[in-house]
Design a protein around this motif. Structure first.
Motif, PDB file in Angstrom:
ATOM      1  N   VAL A 255       0.947  -1.241   0.038  1.00 36.65           N
ATOM      2  CA  VAL A 255      -0.022   0.122  -0.079  1.00 36.65           C
ATOM      3  C   VAL A 255       0.722   1.261  -0.007  1.00 36.65           C
ATOM      4  O   VAL A 255       0.616   2.159  -0.551  1.00 36.65           O
ATOM      5  N   ARG A 256       1.818   1.268   0.895  1.00 37.01           N
ATOM      6  CA  ARG A 256       2.964   2.564   0.816  1.00 37.01           C
ATOM      7  C   ARG A 256       3.442   2.782  -0.506  1.00 37.01           C
ATOM      8  O   ARG A 256       3.555   3.580  -0.931  1.00 37.01           O
ATOM      9  N   ALA A 257       3.966   1.466  -0.986  1.00 36.20           N
ATOM     10  CA  ALA A 257       4.643   1.675  -2.479  1.00 36.20           C
ATOM     11  C   ALA A 257       3.515   2.201  -3.324  1.00 36.20           C
ATOM     12  O   ALA A 257       3.799   2.961  -4.244  1.00 36.20           O
ATOM     13  N   GLU A 258       2.092   1.833  -3.346  1.00 34.24           N
ATOM     14  CA  GLU A 258       1.230   2.365  -4.214  1.00 34.24           C
ATOM     15  C   GLU A 258       0.920   3.861  -4.092  1.00 34.24           C
ATOM     16  O   GLU A 258       0.981   4.669  -4.832  1.00 34.24           O
ATOM     17  N   GLU A 259       1.085   4.179  -2.726  1.00 29.48           N
ATOM     18  CA  GLU A 259       0.726   5.747  -2.435  1.00 29.48           C
ATOM     19  C   GLU A 259       1.804   6.414  -3.031  1.00 29.48           C
ATOM     20  O   GLU A 259       1.541   7.569  -3.563  1.00 29.48           O
ATOM     21  N   ALA A 260       3.217   6.018  -2.705  1.00 30.06           N
ATOM     22  CA  ALA A 260       4.387   6.776  -3.276  1.00 30.06           C
ATOM     23  C   ALA A 260       4.226   6.744  -4.902  1.00 30.06           C
ATOM     24  O   ALA A 260       4.650   8.030  -5.363  1.00 30.06           O
ATOM     25  N   GLN A 262       1.597   6.818  -6.656  1.00 29.90           N
ATOM     26  CA  GLN A 262       0.366   7.865  -7.183  1.00 29.90           C
ATOM     27  C   GLN A 262       1.099   9.034  -6.936  1.00 29.90           C
ATOM     28  O   GLN A 262       0.656  10.215  -7.647  1.00 29.90           O
ATOM     29  N   ARG A 263       1.721   9.573  -5.754  1.00 32.05           N
ATOM     30  CA  ARG A 263       2.489  10.979  -5.575  1.00 32.05           C
ATOM     31  C   ARG A 263       3.264  11.378  -6.690  1.00 32.05           C
ATOM     32  O   ARG A 263       3.283  12.364  -7.398  1.00 32.05           O
ATOM     33  N   LEU A 264       4.102  10.398  -7.011  1.00 30.41           N
ATOM     34  CA  LEU A 264       5.172  10.512  -8.071  1.00 30.41           C
ATOM     35  C   LEU A 264       4.445  10.720  -9.472  1.00 30.41           C
ATOM     36  O   LEU A 264       4.886  11.718 -10.247  1.00 30.41           O
ATOM     37  N   VAL A 265       3.483  10.180  -9.807  1.00 30.44           N
ATOM     38  CA  VAL A 265       2.703  10.234 -10.975  1.00 30.44           C
ATOM     39  C   VAL A 265       1.916  11.672 -10.980  1.00 30.44           C
ATOM     40  O   VAL A 265       2.081  12.588 -11.995  1.00 30.44           O
ATOM     41  N   SER A 266       1.466  11.957  -9.602  1.00 30.49           N
ATOM     42  CA  SER A 266       0.948  13.186  -9.532  1.00 30.49           C
ATOM     43  C   SER A 266       1.989  14.394  -9.750  1.00 30.49           C
ATOM     44  O   SER A 266       1.605  15.633 -10.383  1.00 30.49           O
ATOM     45  N   ILE A 267       3.209  14.332  -9.362  1.00 31.88           N
ATOM     46  CA  ILE A 267       3.871  15.296  -9.291  1.00 31.88           C
ATOM     47  C   ILE A 267       4.490  15.322 -10.820  1.00 31.88           C
ATOM     48  O   ILE A 267       4.876  16.604 -11.221  1.00 31.88           O
ATOM     49  N   LEU A 268       4.578  14.382 -11.612  1.00 32.04           N
ATOM     50  CA  LEU A 268       5.054  14.438 -12.912  1.00 32.04           C
ATOM     51  C   LEU A 268       4.023  15.074 -13.741  1.00 32.04           C
ATOM     52  O   LEU A 268       4.511  15.415 -14.853  1.00 32.04           O
ATOM     53  N   ASP A 269       2.813  14.782 -13.485  1.00 35.14           N
ATOM     54  CA  ASP A 269       2.013  15.667 -14.364  1.00 35.14           C
ATOM     55  C   ASP A 269       1.539  16.818 -14.160  1.00 35.14           C
ATOM     56  O   ASP A 269       0.966  17.686 -14.814  1.00 35.14           O
TER      57      ASP A 269
END
Length: 269
Positions: A255-260, A262-269
């Protein structure tokens, strides 16, 4: 008097003896073949039979002034014969017809008692066999749930742990499953999800349905948190819902890896 009980297809064993004359009280005197046993095996003893000049008594070496006769009473029940009761007498005119009727009834009562005893022994043997099988099954089950890496639990209908395996104890941050058993699952839920998860537990037990996996945070005794995935099943006994059992996996890292991610995707977008 003595009783010979059938054993197997053609065998007999001594069921008991009382007030026997010395010649028949000797070791081995009541063993082996004789006329009354042959009659019983051949189906020829359907009533009380007076046996004159008993070959067993003669073979034992009885004197002329000792007992030489006996009446043979079939021990029967439900069309089956289980043995024969032999009543000794010194007189050739053993029992009359009225006596025969009484003795035949006694043979029926003894036969019924023997049949009930045999049925009870068979029942005890089956119970013992099934108990052994159940114990072996429980042993295999406990070995399985003790050695697997996934947590395994059982609760009552109120949500109190009644069983936990070592893997579940480790997931919940404990050294021994006894730290979980006897405690409610609510003790290990964060306050912000406690009411929601307990309401879900109650609904699942009441409905008795197999729910999809449940993901929830838990709080360990050291106040650290983990995220677990629970695959629960309602326990039904005698038509009554009595609790829940299931498998628990620690999915914190996933779960922590998936959250990380998603955060990375959000930053890149």
């Amino acid at each position: 008097a003595w009783i010979s009980l059938r054993e197997g297809e053609s065998g007999f064993r001594l069921g008991g003896a009382r007030n026997m004359p010395p010649v028949l009280a000797a070791p081995g005197a009541l063993e082996g073949d004789c006329r009354c046993r042959r009659m019983l095996l051949a189906g020829e003893m359907n009533s009380v039979t007076n046996i004159l000049e008993c070959e067993r008594i003669a073979r034992a070496g009885a004197a002329d002034d000792e007992v030489r006769y006996h009446a043979s009473v079939p021990l029967h029940c439900g069309g089956q014969t289980f043995g024969v009761l032999n009543l000794l007498s010194e007189n050739e005119g053993l029992f009359d017809e009225d006596d025969h009727a009484i003795l035949f009834g006694i043979g029926s009562q003894i036969g019924s008692a023997i049949e009930r005893a045999r049925m009870w022994q068979q029942l005890e043997a089956r119970v013992e066999e099934r108990t052994r099988a159940l114990q072996e099954s429980e042993k295999r089950f406990r070995t399985l749930v003790t050695e697997v890496s996934d947590g395994f639990f059982v609760t009552d209908e109120k949500g109190v742990f009644t069983f936990a395996n070592p893997a579940l104890a480790r997931i919940y941050g404990m050294d021994d499953p006894s730290g979980l058993e006897g405690r409610p699952i609510a003790d290990f839920l964060p306050e912000q999800v406690r009411a929601e998860q307990m309401a879900l537990f109650t609904r699942l037990v009441e409905e008795g349905v197999a729910p999809p996996p449940v993901t929830t945070p838990i709080v360990r005794p050291d106040r650290s948190e983990a995220i677990v995935e629970i695959r629960p099943t309602v326990v039904v006994r005698d038509g009554r819902k009595v609790g829940m059992r299931g498998v628990v996996r620690d999915v914190t890292e996933r779960v922590r890896a998936e959250e990380a991610r998603q955060r990375l995707v959000s930053i890149l977008d």
